[in-house]
Design a protein around this motif. Structure first.
Motif, PDB file in Angstrom:
ATOM      1  N   HIS A 279     -44.079-103.385  45.806  1.00  0.00           N
ATOM      2  CA  HIS A 279     -45.123-103.328  46.129  1.00  0.00           C
ATOM      3  C   HIS A 279     -46.183-103.461  44.653  1.00  0.00           C
ATOM      4  CE1 HIS A 279     -48.920-102.035  48.165  1.00  0.00           C
ATOM      5  NE2 HIS A 279     -48.200-101.936  49.191  1.00  0.00           N
ATOM      6  N   ASP A 280     -47.347-104.135  45.010  1.00  0.00           N
ATOM      7  CA  ASP A 280     -48.376-104.262  44.019  1.00  0.00           C
ATOM      8  C   ASP A 280     -48.678-103.121  43.343  1.00  0.00           C
ATOM      9  OD1 ASP A 280     -48.019-107.255  44.614  1.00  0.00           O
ATOM     10  OD2 ASP A 280     -50.046-107.218  45.561  1.00  0.00           O
ATOM     11  N   LEU A 281     -48.735-102.014  44.131  1.00  0.00           N
ATOM     12  CA  LEU A 281     -49.300-100.852  43.793  1.00  0.00           C
ATOM     13  C   LEU A 281     -48.136 -99.907  42.737  1.00  0.00           C
ATOM     14  CD1 LEU A 281     -51.303 -99.400  46.572  1.00  0.00           C
ATOM     15  CD2 LEU A 281     -52.070-100.681  44.443  1.00  0.00           C
ATOM     16  N   LEU A 282     -46.776-100.537  42.865  1.00  0.00           N
ATOM     17  CA  LEU A 282     -45.770-100.181  42.105  1.00  0.00           C
ATOM     18  C   LEU A 282     -45.404-101.229  41.130  1.00  0.00           C
ATOM     19  CD1 LEU A 282     -43.867 -98.344  44.609  1.00  0.00           C
ATOM     20  CD2 LEU A 282     -45.443 -97.150  43.084  1.00  0.00           C
ATOM     21  N   PRO A 283     -46.078-101.453  40.026  1.00  0.00           N
ATOM     22  CA  PRO A 283     -45.542-102.713  39.104  1.00  0.00           C
ATOM     23  C   PRO A 283     -44.385-102.384  38.105  1.00  0.00           C
ATOM     24  CG  PRO A 283     -47.594-101.485  38.192  1.00  0.00           C
ATOM     25  CD  PRO A 283     -47.349-100.824  39.424  1.00  0.00           C
ATOM     26  N   ASP A 284     -44.062-101.150  37.928  1.00  0.00           N
ATOM     27  CA  ASP A 284     -43.138-101.099  37.217  1.00  0.00           C
ATOM     28  C   ASP A 284     -41.700-100.972  37.977  1.00  0.00           C
ATOM     29  OD1 ASP A 284     -44.446-101.192  34.799  1.00  0.00           O
ATOM     30  OD2 ASP A 284     -44.940 -99.040  35.113  1.00  0.00           O
ATOM     31  N   TYR A 285     -41.839-100.928  39.321  1.00  0.00           N
ATOM     32  CA  TYR A 285     -40.871-100.584  40.058  1.00  0.00           C
ATOM     33  C   TYR A 285     -40.156-102.198  40.465  1.00  0.00           C
ATOM     34  CZ  TYR A 285     -37.856 -99.495  44.468  1.00  0.00           C
ATOM     35  OH  TYR A 285     -37.028 -99.747  45.173  1.00  0.00           O
ATOM     36  N   GLN A 286     -39.040-102.542  40.389  1.00  0.00           N
ATOM     37  CA  GLN A 286     -38.266-103.710  40.558  1.00  0.00           C
ATOM     38  C   GLN A 286     -37.038-103.391  41.774  1.00  0.00           C
ATOM     39  OE1 GLN A 286     -39.699-106.584  39.476  1.00  0.00           O
ATOM     40  NE2 GLN A 286     -41.293-105.071  38.589  1.00  0.00           N
ATOM     41  N   GLY A 287     -37.177-102.461  42.583  1.00  0.00           N
ATOM     42  CA  GLY A 287     -36.423-102.447  43.709  1.00  0.00           C
ATOM     43  C   GLY A 287     -35.167-101.587  43.207  1.00  0.00           C
ATOM     44  N   GLU A 288     -35.234-100.771  42.268  1.00  0.00           N
ATOM     45  CA  GLU A 288     -34.233 -99.907  41.915  1.00  0.00           C
ATOM     46  C   GLU A 288     -34.731 -98.527  41.182  1.00  0.00           C
ATOM     47  OE1 GLU A 288     -30.418-101.675  39.696  1.00  0.00           O
ATOM     48  OE2 GLU A 288     -31.632-100.613  38.066  1.00  0.00           O
ATOM     49  N   PHE A 289     -33.812 -97.366  41.754  1.00  0.00           N
ATOM     50  CA  PHE A 289     -34.402 -96.240  41.093  1.00  0.00           C
ATOM     51  C   PHE A 289     -33.161 -95.287  40.936  1.00  0.00           C
ATOM     52  CE2 PHE A 289     -34.450 -95.050  45.871  1.00  0.00           C
ATOM     53  CZ  PHE A 289     -33.486 -94.204  45.749  1.00  0.00           C
ATOM     54  N   SER A 290     -33.220 -94.231  39.911  1.00  0.00           N
ATOM     55  CA  SER A 290     -32.093 -93.258  39.908  1.00  0.00           C
ATOM     56  C   SER A 290     -32.720 -91.966  40.118  1.00  0.00           C
ATOM     57  CB  SER A 290     -31.920 -93.243  38.210  1.00  0.00           C
ATOM     58  OG  SER A 290     -31.397 -94.437  37.784  1.00  0.00           O
ATOM     59  N   VAL A 326     -36.805 -91.874  39.418  1.00  0.00           N
ATOM     60  CA  VAL A 326     -37.192 -92.514  38.189  1.00  0.00           C
ATOM     61  C   VAL A 326     -36.890 -93.762  38.363  1.00  0.00           C
ATOM     62  CG1 VAL A 326     -36.910 -92.453  35.769  1.00  0.00           C
ATOM     63  CG2 VAL A 326     -36.733 -90.203  36.806  1.00  0.00           C
ATOM     64  N   VAL A 327     -37.711 -94.610  37.756  1.00  0.00           N
ATOM     65  CA  VAL A 327     -37.653 -95.880  37.637  1.00  0.00           C
ATOM     66  C   VAL A 327     -37.593 -96.535  36.240  1.00  0.00           C
ATOM     67  CG1 VAL A 327     -38.660 -96.629  39.713  1.00  0.00           C
ATOM     68  CG2 VAL A 327     -40.061 -96.618  37.614  1.00  0.00           C
ATOM     69  N   GLY A 328     -37.179 -97.609  35.858  1.00  0.00           N
ATOM     70  CA  GLY A 328     -37.154 -98.074  34.524  1.00  0.00           C
ATOM     71  C   GLY A 328     -36.238 -97.203  33.336  1.00  0.00           C
ATOM     72  N   ASP A 329     -36.776 -96.857  32.290  1.00  0.00           N
ATOM     73  CA  ASP A 329     -36.259 -96.060  30.996  1.00  0.00           C
ATOM     74  C   ASP A 329     -36.587 -94.663  31.389  1.00  0.00           C
ATOM     75  OD1 ASP A 329     -38.972 -95.840  30.596  1.00  0.00           O
ATOM     76  OD2 ASP A 329     -38.765 -96.782  28.644  1.00  0.00           O
ATOM     77  N   GLY A 330     -37.054 -94.205  32.565  1.00  0.00           N
ATOM     78  CA  GLY A 330     -37.244 -92.794  33.153  1.00  0.00           C
ATOM     79  C   GLY A 330     -38.669 -92.262  32.568  1.00  0.00           C
ATOM     80  N   ASN A 331     -39.528 -93.147  32.159  1.00  0.00           N
ATOM     81  CA  ASN A 331     -40.867 -92.877  31.891  1.00  0.00           C
ATOM     82  C   ASN A 331     -41.686 -92.875  32.946  1.00  0.00           C
ATOM     83  OD1 ASN A 331     -40.481 -92.469  29.247  1.00  0.00           O
ATOM     84  ND2 ASN A 331     -40.820 -94.654  28.855  1.00  0.00           N
ATOM     85  N   GLU A 332     -41.362 -93.430  34.249  1.00  0.00           N
ATOM     86  CA  GLU A 332     -42.243 -93.274  35.441  1.00  0.00           C
ATOM     87  C   GLU A 332     -41.410 -92.841  36.560  1.00  0.00           C
ATOM     88  OE1 GLU A 332     -44.508 -96.422  38.497  1.00  0.00           O
ATOM     89  OE2 GLU A 332     -43.858 -97.192  36.690  1.00  0.00           O
ATOM     90  N   LEU A 333     -42.157 -91.693  37.098  1.00  0.00           N
ATOM     91  CA  LEU A 333     -41.554 -91.166  38.085  1.00  0.00           C
ATOM     92  C   LEU A 333     -42.043 -91.823  39.644  1.00  0.00           C
ATOM     93  CD1 LEU A 333     -41.858 -87.355  37.094  1.00  0.00           C
ATOM     94  CD2 LEU A 333     -39.724 -88.485  37.466  1.00  0.00           C
ATOM     95  N   LEU A 334     -41.345 -91.946  40.532  1.00  0.00           N
ATOM     96  CA  LEU A 334     -41.850 -92.577  41.924  1.00  0.00           C
ATOM     97  C   LEU A 334     -41.969 -91.314  42.883  1.00  0.00           C
ATOM     98  CD1 LEU A 334     -39.243 -95.413  42.821  1.00  0.00           C
ATOM     99  CD2 LEU A 334     -41.662 -95.558  42.462  1.00  0.00           C
ATOM    100  N   LEU A 335     -41.170 -90.125  42.295  1.00  0.00           N
ATOM    101  CA  LEU A 335     -41.179 -88.947  43.200  1.00  0.00           C
ATOM    102  C   LEU A 335     -40.742 -87.769  42.440  1.00  0.00           C
ATOM    103  CD1 LEU A 335     -39.732 -88.639  47.029  1.00  0.00           C
ATOM    104  CD2 LEU A 335     -38.881 -87.112  45.114  1.00  0.00           C
ATOM    105  N   LYS A 336     -41.426 -86.570  42.663  1.00  0.00           N
ATOM    106  CA  LYS A 336     -41.103 -85.354  41.820  1.00  0.00           C
ATOM    107  C   LYS A 336     -41.061 -84.336  42.689  1.00  0.00           C
ATOM    108  CE  LYS A 336     -42.448 -83.104  37.727  1.00  0.00           C
ATOM    109  NZ  LYS A 336     -41.130 -83.082  37.123  1.00  0.00           N
TER     110      LYS A 336
END
Length: 501
Positions: A279-290, A326-336
């Protein structure tokens, strides 16, 4: 209406019924009942690959003009019927399952038939076990206990029934709830299909323990089990079909109720499903999370889960957890800090999805302040929907659990139709409505179904997706997840995957 007079009355006409007679054993065991010439029949189903089993009692299956023919409600695996009143005498009985839509005895598929004798003031307990393709059926004659001293001294009665197919047998111990195994009383050793003699204990809360014969290694320990009435119970031991490591489950059966108990502190399992689209509002999210539990640390419990994928199950101790995505290198939280509660012996799947929410900064309820007909601003919320996985292993019917992850302003729910070859959508017997961010379930018998996901937009009905579903004896319980998919012809997709991996 007096139940006994009702039974005598309905014997005067030929009929077939599905009924459950709920009767308190403690109220029917007096000496006056000798003249009533009635006993009871009860069915207990321990055949784990069976659907619900129906019991039919008949004077003579070879003729249709006999006076007595009863078909009682179906009993699923791990359940028992009530104690049902039957006049004393010799009968034939059938055990069967519902192959079609009708529960008439003539339409059921019979798996076992035999004769049975109903005795005065006694329960004939019929237990079906092992494989539904070649079931083992055992009948137990259990006297109804009517002991005035039980009320006077606050005692209860119980027998142990071992229905776990283990050649070693089991030892059973019992302690009070505030004691340990060290203080437990040895109840007895029991081989497969053995029913113990009756024992009496003071009414209280107790813990049951199971070991192999002669061993002190605890293989099963129940939570506190309350015995508050001067009733008689059957403590049945059967195979644990959940995810915990203990091989045993315990069923506490009274005349009309059954409660199941699992091993205390049994393990649990968790799957995760990624339904979070880009989604455009999730620019750092590329379809994968941990996924991390109880805070982000050096190692995620589930790593790099891609969009549309179901993770492998992870084993966890029972308890309450906080979930971070978490997405990417762990600096952005999708959910907490989303709560995840895992009970003993449970298996759950957490579905993660996004929801577009209109922003109302000033709280006036108007999300179109400039009046151009469009929402001024939206924000994305990431949510979790936690659904329990089935532990059923029936080969003749299967649980389909439907999950709606479609966030639409046009419709808040859709209906899923399971259409057989002689049906249309309008006449489909199996259909279920599912609202957004919810799940519903349906039990489907083995067959070939044309599945239609249909939403209603004003007066119009729209097919969001359609496909064929084939269920047979090899099929497992399944999740059916409906999501938005911009690449699909209709804009929606349906994903099917097993509830157990």
């Amino acid at each position: 209406m007096n139940t006994k007079k009702y039974i005598l009355c309905i014997k005067r006409i030929k009929f077939l019924m599905v009924t459950t007679v709920i009767l308190s054993l403690s109220a029917c065991g007096g000496s006056d009942s000798d003249s009533n010439a009635e006993g009871y029949v009860k069915l207990y189903n321990t055949t784990k690959n069976s659907p619900a089993i129906y019991l039919t009692i008949d004077e003579d299956f070879s003729t249709s003009d006999d006076e007595i023919e009863f078909t009682y409600n179906g009993v699923p695996y791990g359940s028992a019927s009530n104690a049902n009143i039957v006049d004393n005498g010799s009968y034939f009985y059938e055990l069967a399952w519902q192959d079609g839509d009708s529960t008439d005895s003539s339409d059921l598929t019979v798996v076992y038939t035999d004769s049975i004798k109903i005795n005065n003031d006694a329960i004939q307990l019929i237990v079906i076990g092992e494989d539904i393709l070649a079931p083992s059926v055992t009948t137990y004659d259990i006297d109804i206990i009517d002991d005035e001293d039980d009320d006077t001294y606050d005692r209860f009665n119980f027998r142990v029934l071992n229905m776990h197919d283990d050649s070693e047998g089991i030892d059973v111990y019992l302690s009070k709830a505030d004691e340990t195994f060290n203080e437990a009383n040895f109840i007895g050793s029991y081989s497969y299909q053995e029913l113990s003699v009756n024992q009496k204990f003071d009414q209280d809360d107790y813990i049951f323990y199971i070991t192999t014969p002669g061993s002190t290694e605890i293989l099963f320990q129940s939570n506190d089990i309350s015995f508050s009435y001067s009733s008689q119970y059957i403590i049945a031991i059967r195979e644990n079909n959940g995810v915990g490591s203990s091989p045993y489950m315990l069923d506490k059966m009274s005349n009309s109720l059954i409660e199941s108990f699992i091993n205390t502190d049994s393990e649990a399992k968790l799957n995760a499903y990624n339904a979070i689209g880009k989604h455009d509002l999730l620019p750092d999210y590329q379809g994968e999370f941990s996924l991390y539990l109880n805070g982000v640390d050096d190692s995620p419990e589930i790593e790099a889960l891609s969009l549309g994928e179901l993770s492998q199950p992870i084993e966890l101790a029972k308890g309450d957890y906080s979930v971070d995505l978490v997405v990417g290198d762990g600096n952005e939280l999708l959910l907490k800090n989303h709560l995840l509660s895992l009970g003993e012996n449970s298996h759950k799947t957490a579905f993660f999805y996004i929801d577009e929410v209109a922003v109302d900064d000033d709280g006036d309820g108007d999300v179109d302040e400039d009046g151009d007909g469009n929402i001024d601003e939206i924000q994305l919320d990431v949510h979790s929907l936690v659904v329990s996985n089935s532990s059923r292993t029936s080969i003749y019917d299967h649980e389909i659990k439907m999950v709606n992850l479609v966030d639409s302003t046009e419709f808040g729910a859709f209906t899923i139709y399971f259409v057989r070859s002689d049906e249309t959508i309008e006449s489909a017997f199996y259909k279920t409505a599912v609202s957004f961010a919810n799940s519903e379930l349906v039990y489907l018998k083995n067959n070939t179904y044309q599945v239609y996901v249909v939403a209603k937009d004003n007066s119009s009905e729209i097919i969001l997706n359609a496909f064929e579903l084939i269920l047979d004896e090899e099929s497992k319980e399944q999740f059916m997840v409906v999501e938005v998919d911009d690449t699909a012809p209709t804009g929606y997709k349906v994903s099917l995957f097993d509830q157990t991996i």
